[in-house]
Design an enzyme around this catalytic site. Structure first.
Site, PDB file in Angstrom:
ATOM      1  N   ALA A  51     -26.075  13.606   9.272  1.00 18.67           N
ATOM      2  CA  ALA A  51     -26.954  14.413   8.672  1.00 18.67           C
ATOM      3  C   ALA A  51     -28.057  14.382  10.054  1.00 18.67           C
ATOM      4  O   ALA A  51     -28.931  14.256  10.242  1.00 18.67           O
ATOM      5  CB  ALA A  51     -27.899  13.350   7.785  1.00 18.67           C
ATOM      6  N   GLY A  52     -27.491  14.363  11.395  1.00 24.79           N
ATOM      7  CA  GLY A  52     -28.442  14.294  12.772  1.00 24.79           C
ATOM      8  C   GLY A  52     -29.085  15.602  12.668  1.00 24.79           C
ATOM      9  O   GLY A  52     -29.808  15.689  13.657  1.00 24.79           O
ATOM     10  N   THR A  53     -27.610  16.563  12.658  1.00 25.25           N
ATOM     11  CA  THR A  53     -28.025  17.150  12.918  1.00 25.25           C
ATOM     12  C   THR A  53     -29.012  18.680  12.321  1.00 25.25           C
ATOM     13  O   THR A  53     -29.991  18.730  12.675  1.00 25.25           O
ATOM     14  CB  THR A  53     -26.779  18.863  13.231  1.00 25.25           C
ATOM     15  OG1 THR A  53     -26.116  18.353  14.605  1.00 25.25           O
ATOM     16  CG2 THR A  53     -26.918  20.631  13.669  1.00 25.25           C
ATOM     17  N   GLY A 108       1.037  -1.018  -0.279  1.00 26.00           N
ATOM     18  CA  GLY A 108      -0.205  -0.321  -0.397  1.00 26.00           C
ATOM     19  C   GLY A 108       1.055   1.571  -0.387  1.00 26.00           C
ATOM     20  O   GLY A 108       0.257   2.285  -0.085  1.00 26.00           O
ATOM     21  N   ARG A 111     -12.710  20.359  11.624  1.00 25.04           N
ATOM     22  CA  ARG A 111     -13.837  20.891  13.178  1.00 25.04           C
ATOM     23  C   ARG A 111     -12.686  20.630  14.103  1.00 25.04           C
ATOM     24  O   ARG A 111     -13.093  21.493  15.297  1.00 25.04           O
ATOM     25  CB  ARG A 111     -14.876  19.899  13.236  1.00 25.04           C
ATOM     26  CG  ARG A 111     -15.553  19.520  12.308  1.00 25.04           C
ATOM     27  CD  ARG A 111     -16.379  18.573  12.001  1.00 25.04           C
ATOM     28  NE  ARG A 111     -15.799  17.501  11.319  1.00 25.04           N
ATOM     29  CZ  ARG A 111     -16.558  16.269  10.750  1.00 25.04           C
ATOM     30  NH1 ARG A 111     -17.441  15.724  11.045  1.00 25.04           N
ATOM     31  NH2 ARG A 111     -16.247  14.870  10.521  1.00 25.04           N
ATOM     32  N   ASP A 128     -25.326  25.117   5.973  1.00 27.34           N
ATOM     33  CA  ASP A 128     -23.928  24.745   7.058  1.00 27.34           C
ATOM     34  C   ASP A 128     -23.064  24.940   6.194  1.00 27.34           C
ATOM     35  O   ASP A 128     -23.226  25.017   4.817  1.00 27.34           O
ATOM     36  CB  ASP A 128     -24.223  23.417   7.703  1.00 27.34           C
ATOM     37  CG  ASP A 128     -23.736  23.354   8.907  1.00 27.34           C
ATOM     38  OD1 ASP A 128     -22.347  24.340   9.189  1.00 27.34           O
ATOM     39  OD2 ASP A 128     -24.186  22.736   9.676  1.00 27.34           O
ATOM     40  N   HIS A 170     -14.372  25.470   7.982  1.00 28.91           N
ATOM     41  CA  HIS A 170     -14.982  25.129   9.205  1.00 28.91           C
ATOM     42  C   HIS A 170     -15.183  26.209   9.609  1.00 28.91           C
ATOM     43  O   HIS A 170     -16.329  26.638  10.855  1.00 28.91           O
ATOM     44  CB  HIS A 170     -14.693  23.735  10.240  1.00 28.91           C
ATOM     45  CG  HIS A 170     -15.775  23.605  11.016  1.00 28.91           C
ATOM     46  ND1 HIS A 170     -17.720  22.783  10.701  1.00 28.91           N
ATOM     47  CD2 HIS A 170     -15.803  23.272  12.351  1.00 28.91           C
ATOM     48  CE1 HIS A 170     -18.070  22.861  11.787  1.00 28.91           C
ATOM     49  NE2 HIS A 170     -17.525  23.181  12.770  1.00 28.91           N
ATOM     50  N   LYS A 222     -28.137  23.334  19.568  1.00 30.77           N
ATOM     51  CA  LYS A 222     -28.568  22.434  20.031  1.00 30.77           C
ATOM     52  C   LYS A 222     -27.275  22.258  21.304  1.00 30.77           C
ATOM     53  O   LYS A 222     -25.885  23.459  21.441  1.00 30.77           O
ATOM     54  CB  LYS A 222     -27.684  22.136  19.739  1.00 30.77           C
ATOM     55  CG  LYS A 222     -26.244  22.122  18.493  1.00 30.77           C
ATOM     56  CD  LYS A 222     -25.747  21.023  17.136  1.00 30.77           C
ATOM     57  CE  LYS A 222     -24.826  21.278  16.529  1.00 30.77           C
ATOM     58  NZ  LYS A 222     -24.109  20.870  15.673  1.00 30.77           N
ATOM     59  N   ASP A 267     -22.756  15.605   8.189  1.00 30.52           N
ATOM     60  CA  ASP A 267     -22.280  14.264   7.757  1.00 30.52           C
ATOM     61  C   ASP A 267     -22.503  13.378   8.344  1.00 30.52           C
ATOM     62  O   ASP A 267     -23.216  12.703   7.481  1.00 30.52           O
ATOM     63  CB  ASP A 267     -21.199  14.892   9.501  1.00 30.52           C
ATOM     64  CG  ASP A 267     -19.400  13.477   9.567  1.00 30.52           C
ATOM     65  OD1 ASP A 267     -19.928  12.468   9.098  1.00 30.52           O
ATOM     66  OD2 ASP A 267     -19.309  13.006  10.703  1.00 30.52           O
TER      67      ASP A 267
END
Length: 309
Positions: free
Chosen positions: A224-226, A38, A95, A218, A129, A192, A222
């Site tokens: 998609a929860g937020t 690799g 982030r 945004d 970000h 949040k 990532d």
């Protein structure tokens, strides 16, 4: 004026080909050799002596994408390129821009150090970000603004005075405000609290959205929860419609399932990261023309800010 040559790492070749075409040239010829274990060894198959070399590679996982980029920069410097400009549409590890708790790394600073250590002369990226990441560099950073692509699309929806922008968290309030300024509209914010990374403990909407067409804004999406939680809360508060804009479509874990099962009318993203699968709710806008114009302005020493809305 030095000759301009545009090359790509393997992860962003789909994007680099579009940038090269928009710029009016062919993508440079480079090969990535791999040993059986690799280990990577990039090679430029044409002379780049004295040229301004632009190497396009986003640094989404795996980490091999970053290492390949660093090896290509080193190879270009050793091949006597006049300048080597790293074009990183998506800046991975952005982030991690500060110490938010004890004994943690500032990952975005580590990436900045790595890019500079191999001799990059300049960095071009988009919708970081956190804008202050530019301060981690001692070389020029061209920070492109994705609103130049997204704003015309929103205008094409003809939402009129009913349009309102929302930030899915307090940290993105400035970004939402910038979009709202282009339309003379209001903003709301979703406050949040996270229990841990990628897990929301609680969220509430600050502002009135009743009967409005809401656009969540945004820099990335990532899991998609937020975004989907914010969309549901806004819809529950009486919004007429909810759609979302996120520049970098990281979309990991249950993201696609969450988006398709959400109240979002659509999710509009860029092509800085390739989609892992198609979705009827996800619309992709290309940033290739924006980057091609930015490369042209760097070469001709014209203003980058002229590309902003």
């Amino acid at each position: 004026m030095p000759q301009v040559k545009i090359f790509s790492g393997t992860a962003s070749k789909y994007f680099a080909e579009k940038v090269a075409t928009a710029y009016g040239t062919n993508l440079g010829d480079a090969t990535l050799y791999k040993f059986s274990d690799g280990e990577m060894a990039p090679h430029f198959n044409e002379s780049i002596r004295g040229a301004e070399v632009f190497i396009i590679q986003s640094t989404f996982p795996p980490a091999d994408n970053l290492l390949e980029l660093m090896l290509m920069v080193d190879a270009a410097k050793r091949a006597s390129a006049h300048k080597v400009i790293v074009v990183m549409p998506y800046y991975g590890y952005a982030r991690q821009d500060r110490k938010d708790k004890p004994r943690v790394s500032i990952g975005s600073k580590v990436i900045a150090n790595a890019i500079q250590s191999v001799g990059a002369d300049r960095l071009m990226t988009c919708d970081l970000h956190a804008g202050q990441i530019q301060g981690f560099f001692d070389i020029p950073v061209d920070h492109l603004d994705g609103s130049a692509i997204f704003v015309p699309y929103i205008k094409s929806l003809n939402l009129g005075d009913n349009l309102i922008f929302a930030s899915p968290d307090v940290g993105g309030l400035g970004r939402a405000r910038m979009f709202a300024k282009n339309f003379g509209s209001d903003i709301v914010v979703c406050d949040k609290h996270r229990a841990r990374a990628n897990e929301i403990a609680s969220m509430q909407v600050i502002g009135n959205v009743e009967g409005r067409d809401v656009v969540l804004v945004d820099d990335m999406i990532d899991t998609a929860g937020t975004m989907t939680t914010a969309a549901q809360l806004i819809k529950d508060k009486g919004a007429k419609s909810v759609r979302a804009i996120a520049t970098h479509a990281v979309l990991s874990g249950p993201a696609y399932e969450r988006i398709e099962n959400s109240v979002l009318e659509e999710l509009v993203v860029s092509d800085t990261i390739p989609l892992k699968q198609e979705s009827p709710k996800i619309k992709v806008l290309t940033f290739s023309d924006l980057f091609a114009r930015a490369i042209s302005n760097v070469v001709t020493h014209d203003s980058i800010s002229s590309l902003f809305i």
